[in-house]
Design a protein around this motif. Structure first.
Motif, PDB file in Angstrom:
ATOM      1  N   GLY A  97      16.452   0.203  -6.548  1.00  0.00           N
ATOM      2  CA  GLY A  97      16.866   0.230  -5.142  1.00  0.00           C
ATOM      3  C   GLY A  97      16.438   1.495  -4.431  1.00  0.00           C
ATOM      4  N   GLY A  98      16.065   1.339  -3.177  1.00  0.00           N
ATOM      5  CA  GLY A  98      15.689   2.478  -2.346  1.00  0.00           C
ATOM      6  C   GLY A  98      14.248   2.914  -2.492  1.00  0.00           C
ATOM      7  N   THR A  99      13.523   2.350  -3.441  1.00  0.00           N
ATOM      8  CA  THR A  99      12.123   2.732  -3.618  1.00  0.00           C
ATOM      9  C   THR A  99      11.246   1.989  -2.607  1.00  0.00           C
ATOM     10  OG1 THR A  99      11.699   0.972  -5.221  1.00  0.00           O
ATOM     11  CG2 THR A  99      12.475   3.102  -6.095  1.00  0.00           C
ATOM     12  N   LYS A 100      10.040   2.479  -2.437  1.00  0.00           N
ATOM     13  CA  LYS A 100       9.088   1.816  -1.539  1.00  0.00           C
ATOM     14  C   LYS A 100       8.753   0.417  -2.054  1.00  0.00           C
ATOM     15  CE  LYS A 100       7.997   5.090   1.506  1.00  0.00           C
ATOM     16  NZ  LYS A 100       8.127   4.920   2.970  1.00  0.00           N
ATOM     17  N   LEU A 101       8.713   0.264  -3.380  1.00  0.00           N
ATOM     18  CA  LEU A 101       8.439  -1.048  -3.947  1.00  0.00           C
ATOM     19  C   LEU A 101       9.576  -2.013  -3.630  1.00  0.00           C
ATOM     20  CD1 LEU A 101       6.634  -2.902  -5.618  1.00  0.00           C
ATOM     21  CD2 LEU A 101       7.822  -2.066  -7.677  1.00  0.00           C
ATOM     22  N   ALA A 102      10.811  -1.543  -3.740  1.00  0.00           N
ATOM     23  CA  ALA A 102      11.966  -2.386  -3.410  1.00  0.00           C
ATOM     24  C   ALA A 102      11.914  -2.798  -1.941  1.00  0.00           C
ATOM     25  CB  ALA A 102      13.262  -1.645  -3.713  1.00  0.00           C
ATOM     26  N   GLN A 103      11.494  -1.882  -1.085  1.00  0.00           N
ATOM     27  CA  GLN A 103      11.374  -2.200   0.339  1.00  0.00           C
ATOM     28  C   GLN A 103      10.298  -3.259   0.570  1.00  0.00           C
ATOM     29  OE1 GLN A 103      10.797   1.496   2.486  1.00  0.00           O
ATOM     30  NE2 GLN A 103      12.624   2.410   1.602  1.00  0.00           N
ATOM     31  N   ALA A 104       9.164  -3.137  -0.122  1.00  0.00           N
ATOM     32  CA  ALA A 104       8.074  -4.102   0.027  1.00  0.00           C
ATOM     33  C   ALA A 104       8.507  -5.485  -0.441  1.00  0.00           C
ATOM     34  CB  ALA A 104       6.841  -3.630  -0.752  1.00  0.00           C
ATOM     35  N   VAL A 123       0.852  -1.204   0.000  1.00  0.00           N
ATOM     36  CA  VAL A 123       0.000   0.000   0.000  1.00  0.00           C
ATOM     37  C   VAL A 123       0.879   1.243   0.000  1.00  0.00           C
ATOM     38  CG1 VAL A 123      -1.633   1.362   1.372  1.00  0.00           C
ATOM     39  CG2 VAL A 123      -1.991  -1.101   1.102  1.00  0.00           C
ATOM     40  N   GLU A 124       1.919   1.238   0.822  1.00  0.00           N
ATOM     41  CA  GLU A 124       2.831   2.387   0.901  1.00  0.00           C
ATOM     42  C   GLU A 124       3.616   2.589  -0.396  1.00  0.00           C
ATOM     43  OE1 GLU A 124       5.145   1.354   4.322  1.00  0.00           O
ATOM     44  OE2 GLU A 124       3.588   1.946   5.750  1.00  0.00           O
ATOM     45  N   ALA A 125       3.768   1.495  -1.169  1.00  0.00           N
ATOM     46  CA  ALA A 125       4.540   1.572  -2.418  1.00  0.00           C
ATOM     47  C   ALA A 125       3.699   2.036  -3.611  1.00  0.00           C
ATOM     48  CB  ALA A 125       5.150   0.200  -2.724  1.00  0.00           C
ATOM     49  N   LEU A 126       2.395   2.172  -3.430  1.00  0.00           N
ATOM     50  CA  LEU A 126       1.541   2.614  -4.545  1.00  0.00           C
ATOM     51  C   LEU A 126       1.916   4.023  -5.000  1.00  0.00           C
ATOM     52  CD1 LEU A 126      -1.952   1.397  -3.272  1.00  0.00           C
ATOM     53  CD2 LEU A 126      -0.721   0.508  -5.269  1.00  0.00           C
ATOM     54  N   PRO A 127       2.047   4.239  -6.305  1.00  0.00           N
ATOM     55  CA  PRO A 127       2.329   5.594  -6.804  1.00  0.00           C
ATOM     56  C   PRO A 127       1.202   6.552  -6.415  1.00  0.00           C
ATOM     57  CG  PRO A 127       2.669   3.957  -8.533  1.00  0.00           C
ATOM     58  CD  PRO A 127       1.988   3.260  -7.384  1.00  0.00           C
ATOM     59  N   PRO A 128       1.519   7.819  -6.190  1.00  0.00           N
ATOM     60  CA  PRO A 128       0.478   8.781  -5.785  1.00  0.00           C
ATOM     61  C   PRO A 128      -0.557   9.047  -6.873  1.00  0.00           C
ATOM     62  CG  PRO A 128       2.615   9.867  -6.050  1.00  0.00           C
ATOM     63  CD  PRO A 128       2.861   8.403  -6.189  1.00  0.00           C
ATOM     64  N   ASN A 129      -0.162   8.910  -8.126  1.00  0.00           N
ATOM     65  CA  ASN A 129      -1.090   9.118  -9.242  1.00  0.00           C
ATOM     66  C   ASN A 129      -2.013   7.910  -9.352  1.00  0.00           C
ATOM     67  OD1 ASN A 129      -2.249   8.948 -11.887  1.00  0.00           O
ATOM     68  ND2 ASN A 129      -0.776  10.491 -12.588  1.00  0.00           N
ATOM     69  N   PRO A 130      -3.334   8.087  -9.193  1.00  0.00           N
ATOM     70  CA  PRO A 130      -4.270   6.960  -9.215  1.00  0.00           C
ATOM     71  C   PRO A 130      -4.195   6.119 -10.488  1.00  0.00           C
ATOM     72  CG  PRO A 130      -5.369   8.929  -8.438  1.00  0.00           C
ATOM     73  CD  PRO A 130      -4.012   9.356  -8.922  1.00  0.00           C
ATOM     74  N   GLN A 131      -3.980   6.762 -11.642  1.00  0.00           N
ATOM     75  CA  GLN A 131      -3.903   6.008 -12.899  1.00  0.00           C
ATOM     76  C   GLN A 131      -2.661   5.123 -12.932  1.00  0.00           C
ATOM     77  OE1 GLN A 131      -4.275   9.148 -15.816  1.00  0.00           O
ATOM     78  NE2 GLN A 131      -6.460   8.766 -16.073  1.00  0.00           N
ATOM     79  N   GLU A 132      -1.536   5.654 -12.471  1.00  0.00           N
ATOM     80  CA  GLU A 132      -0.310   4.865 -12.414  1.00  0.00           C
ATOM     81  C   GLU A 132      -0.436   3.771 -11.362  1.00  0.00           C
ATOM     82  OE1 GLU A 132       3.274   7.125 -11.872  1.00  0.00           O
ATOM     83  OE2 GLU A 132       2.568   8.712 -13.203  1.00  0.00           O
ATOM     84  N   ALA A 133      -1.060   4.096 -10.239  1.00  0.00           N
ATOM     85  CA  ALA A 133      -1.181   3.138  -9.140  1.00  0.00           C
ATOM     86  C   ALA A 133      -1.963   1.907  -9.561  1.00  0.00           C
ATOM     87  CB  ALA A 133      -1.860   3.807  -7.939  1.00  0.00           C
ATOM     88  N   GLU A 134      -2.989   2.117 -10.389  1.00  0.00           N
ATOM     89  CA  GLU A 134      -3.880   1.025 -10.778  1.00  0.00           C
ATOM     90  C   GLU A 134      -3.154  -0.100 -11.516  1.00  0.00           C
ATOM     91  OE1 GLU A 134      -7.913   0.652 -13.430  1.00  0.00           O
ATOM     92  OE2 GLU A 134      -7.620   2.490 -12.268  1.00  0.00           O
ATOM     93  N   THR A 135      -2.154   0.253 -12.308  1.00  0.00           N
ATOM     94  CA  THR A 135      -1.442  -0.756 -13.106  1.00  0.00           C
ATOM     95  C   THR A 135      -0.023  -1.023 -12.601  1.00  0.00           C
ATOM     96  OG1 THR A 135      -0.710   0.979 -14.633  1.00  0.00           O
ATOM     97  CG2 THR A 135      -2.763  -0.178 -15.180  1.00  0.00           C
TER      98      THR A 135
END
Length: 197
Positions: free
Chosen positions: A92-99, A26-38
């Motif tokens: 590296g270092g992104t929220k997705l990498a952390q997840a 959830v924390e790694a989701l991009p802030p833009n809703p359209q980007e987050a969806e995919t």
């Protein structure tokens, strides 16, 4: 919650919490809703949600059936999830990498709930039980001594257990202190463990 100190406790099987994994995605989701969806984070979140949905469906079945269904249905989902994670190469270092890193690191503990139908998929119930203590602790700042911290932990364990069993906390504590002031034998202490009814 991934705290490494738990691994030093002897004679126990440590189980991970899928709610913590879900929160990381959830924390790694991009802030833009359209980007987050995919996004890959959304895919990870969807896979976590599917596990929780399965557990909700299995909540009403017998422990034996739940154990069987977990092996039949949840295990393949877990295998697919961790294979998917292993194939990912997030920056590296992104929220997705952390997840992704957190989930892979916690894999032995996150799959442990398959061993027993009595182990929940998350520790949300325990966290909700201790939340009042954690919030209160911020107001109290600290315990002055190790014994004070131990006494506080014991007291809150008793209160949270009584609360989880639907007891009147004030009446239970009054009875506990009354009985234990007269008899502190192991048998009496065991009898006073909070139980329903």
């Amino acid at each position: 919650d991934g705290y490494g100190g738990y691994n030093k406790v002897k004679g126990v099987t440590r189980c991970g919490c899928w709610a913590h994994v879900r929160r990381k995605f959830v924390e790694a989701l991009p802030p833009n809703p359209q980007e987050a969806e995919t996004s890959q984070a959304a895919k990870g979140l969807e896979k976590c949600n599917a596990l929780f949905h399965l557990e909700k469906k299995l909540a009403e079945v017998s422990p034996e059936d739940r154990q069987e269904k977990r092996q039949e249905l949840a295990k393949p989902m877990l295998d697919e999830f961790f294979a998917w994670l292993a194939g990912m190469k997030p920056s590296g270092g992104t929220k997705l990498a952390q997840a992704v890193g957190y989930a892979l690191e916690q894999k032995p503990y996150l799959t442990a709930y398959l061993m027993s139908s009595l182990v929940p998929i998350s520790n949300n119930r325990a966290e909700n039980a201790i939340r009042p203590f954690v919030v209160g602790r911020k107001q109290w700042l600290f315990s002055d001594t190790v014994k004070g911290a131990q006494a506080s932990a014991i007291f809150y364990s008793i209160v949270a257990t009584a609360c989880a069993n639907g007891l009147n906390i004030e009446a239970y504590l009054a009875e506990l202190f009354r009985v234990l002031s007269q008899d502190r034998s192991p048998e009496t202490i065991q009898r006073m463990v909070p139980m329903k009814g």
